[in-house]
Design an enzyme around this catalytic site. Structure first.
Site, PDB file in Angstrom:
ATOM      1  N   HIS A 369       0.824  -1.218   0.000  1.00 31.20           N
ATOM      2  CA  HIS A 369       0.000   0.000   0.000  1.00 31.20           C
ATOM      3  C   HIS A 369       0.851   1.258   0.000  1.00 31.20           C
ATOM      4  CE1 HIS A 369       0.554   1.096   4.325  1.00 31.20           C
ATOM      5  NE2 HIS A 369       0.663  -0.204   4.510  1.00 31.20           N
ATOM      6  N   CYS A 388       2.644  -4.985   7.034  1.00 30.89           N
ATOM      7  CA  CYS A 388       2.344  -4.708   5.640  1.00 30.89           C
ATOM      8  C   CYS A 388       3.529  -3.992   4.987  1.00 30.89           C
ATOM      9  CB  CYS A 388       1.085  -3.858   5.513  1.00 30.89           C
ATOM     10  SG  CYS A 388      -0.437  -4.785   5.859  1.00 30.89           S
TER      11      CYS A 388
END
Length: 470
Positions: A369, A388
């Site tokens: 992301h 992440c």
């Protein structure tokens, strides 16, 4: 190596066959699914091609023995070649049959059962094709195998001498400390010019700069205690990093998809490959030591523009609710709301996911992301996330993955500017591999070594040491 034993088994089988024949002892029948000569030759060829593993010379000729009129001789050759094939298959897929059983974050591949894989190939009559596909042919992997042999030779010659831990040197310095630095770099294969030159010259500065670059250090060309610390890591530890990285490399597919993203965790970098060639490189931010980014394989299932962040419960309890308690209104100021008992951060410029999220199926709820915290990409140590992977160039990646569907940078930016959450499914499949490489060979020079940020190398090496010799 395990396959040396196979040669002994074959020799023992041949001796037993000869003795039995001399005494007219009944010979066992070769099973209907016995290996053919072509199967045996394919296995022998695979053993020879897998140059990282010693080939037992006594095994040569076993394929021809499969055509013998002596059933005992055929059975012995069949057994030896079968065991050699199974061992090679296990080695080429990683000696650890189920890495995730050692650490759940090591989920790059499912458990591998080499005997079952071989049995299936044998039952289907495809042993030759199966064996041909075993040896790894990836250039980066083979380069690291070659590097391992060079570092083993360094170890055999005594390794390298440690430098004083607080030693500092720069251009123009003279004396025995310069000689020691020059000898240390030369031992690992760096080009230092005249090895007996006692002056810190341009050749030595260039070699030192290269060393620093291959160890993720500031490439200043001057010797600092930080650089000395990297130099004083013993060769045995460097070999451990190489062995662990080779083992992890074997958990990845032998033939990587031509369209893929490789996100390397220790270097905190990502590369998009298209048609097998690098198309986009970028820095990343990965999980910190308490929230390691796992190793796994997946694919980009969709690209979400202007995503909302559904905060995991543990993060909300440990970090967000205390901030709201200390500073009432923190949630409102940063776009958080509690929806059906879960903390959600609305899409927008302050969203922790930034403006683009690349969704990919996995058991860890990990994804790629964007991020509003762009400053972290400028620092050297980028283990800062909750697991992440934050991307330096998310817009460029979105364009690359959607270009065949008519997307360009203007369209990506316009979609972001609208502010609405939108999902777009790429028409072409792009695989994603989250990898952990603490040692990498990019040429025939010294190895690139990276910090073992999660302490996984010793765990891999210990697990390998516990694997019984086959």
């Amino acid at each position: 190596m395990p396959r040396r034993l196979l040669a002994c088994w074959l020799a023992a089988g041949l001796m037993a066959a000869s003795a039995a024949a001399a005494q007219n002892i009944a010979q066992p029948e070769v099973p209907p699914t016995a290996l053919s000569v072509a199967d045996g030759e394919a296995i022998e060829h695979a053993l020879l091609e897998a140059s990282e593993f010693p080939y037992p010379p006594e095994l040569a000729g076993a394929a021809q023995a499969l055509a013998s009129h002596n059933p005992q001789l055929r059975a012995a050759a069949d057994l030896a070649l079968s065991k050699a094939a199974i061992n090679l298959a296990q080695e080429e897929h990683g000696r650890l049959t189920d890495p995730a059983a050692i650490d759940p974050n090591w989920a790059l591949r499912a458990p591998y059962d080499a005997p079952a894989d071989f049995a299936a190939a044998r039952a289907a009559g495809r042993v030759a094709a199966w064996a041909q596909a075993l040896p790894r042919r990836d250039g980066a992997y083979l380069a690291l195998v070659a590097a391992q042999k060079r570092y083993e030779a360094i170890r055999a010659h005594g390794g390298w001498k440690a430098l004083p831990p607080h030693l500092t040197l720069g251009r123009g310095a003279k004396g025995p400390a310069v000689l020691a630095l020059r000898a240390r770099l030369a031992r690992e294969g760096y080009s230092v010019g005249a090895v007996q030159r006692r002056v810190f010259d341009g050749d030595l500065a260039a070699a030192l700069t290269e060393f620093q670059g291959r160890h993720g250090l500031p490439p200043t060309g001057t010797l600092t205690p930080q650089t000395v610390a990297a130099m004083n890591v013993p060769v045995e530890a460097r070999l451990g990093a190489i062995a662990a990285s080779l083992e992890r490399a074997r958990w990845a597919p032998n033939d990587m998809p031509p369209d893929r993203v490789e996100a390397d965790i220790p270097s905190a970098t990502a590369v998009l490959y298209q048609a097998g060639a690098p198309a986009l490189r970028m820095r990343t931010v990965v999980g910190d030591a308490q929230h390691p980014t796992p190793m796994f394989a997946s694919h980009v299932s969709s690209i979400q523009f202007n995503p909302a962040w559904h905060v995991p419960t543990d993060i909300a309890k440990a970090e967000l609710y205390p901030k709201e308690a200390r500073s009432p209104g923190y949630f409102a100021r940063h776009g958080y709301a509690v929806v059906n008992g879960q903390v959600v951060q609305h899409a927008g410029p302050k969203s922790s996911l930034g403006r683009i999220k690349f969704e990919m199926p996995n058991a860890f709820s990990v994804y790629l992301h964007d991020t509003p915290g762009r400053a972290l990409f400028a620092v050297d140590s980028r283990g800062r996330s909750h697991g992440c992977v934050r991307l330096e160039k998310p817009k460029e990646l979105a364009v690359a993955l959607l270009s065949s569907q008519g997307w360009d940078m203007d369209r990506v930016q316009q979609t972001i500017d609208k502010g609405d959450t939108r999902w777009v499914k790429p028409s072409q499949t792009t695989a994603v591999f989250l990898l952990y490489r603490t040692a990498e060979a990019v040429d025939d020079g010294p190895v690139i070594f990276r910090p073992d940020i999660y302490g996984w190398d010793p765990k891999v090496d210990a697990a390998l040491a516990a694997v019984p010799i086959r």
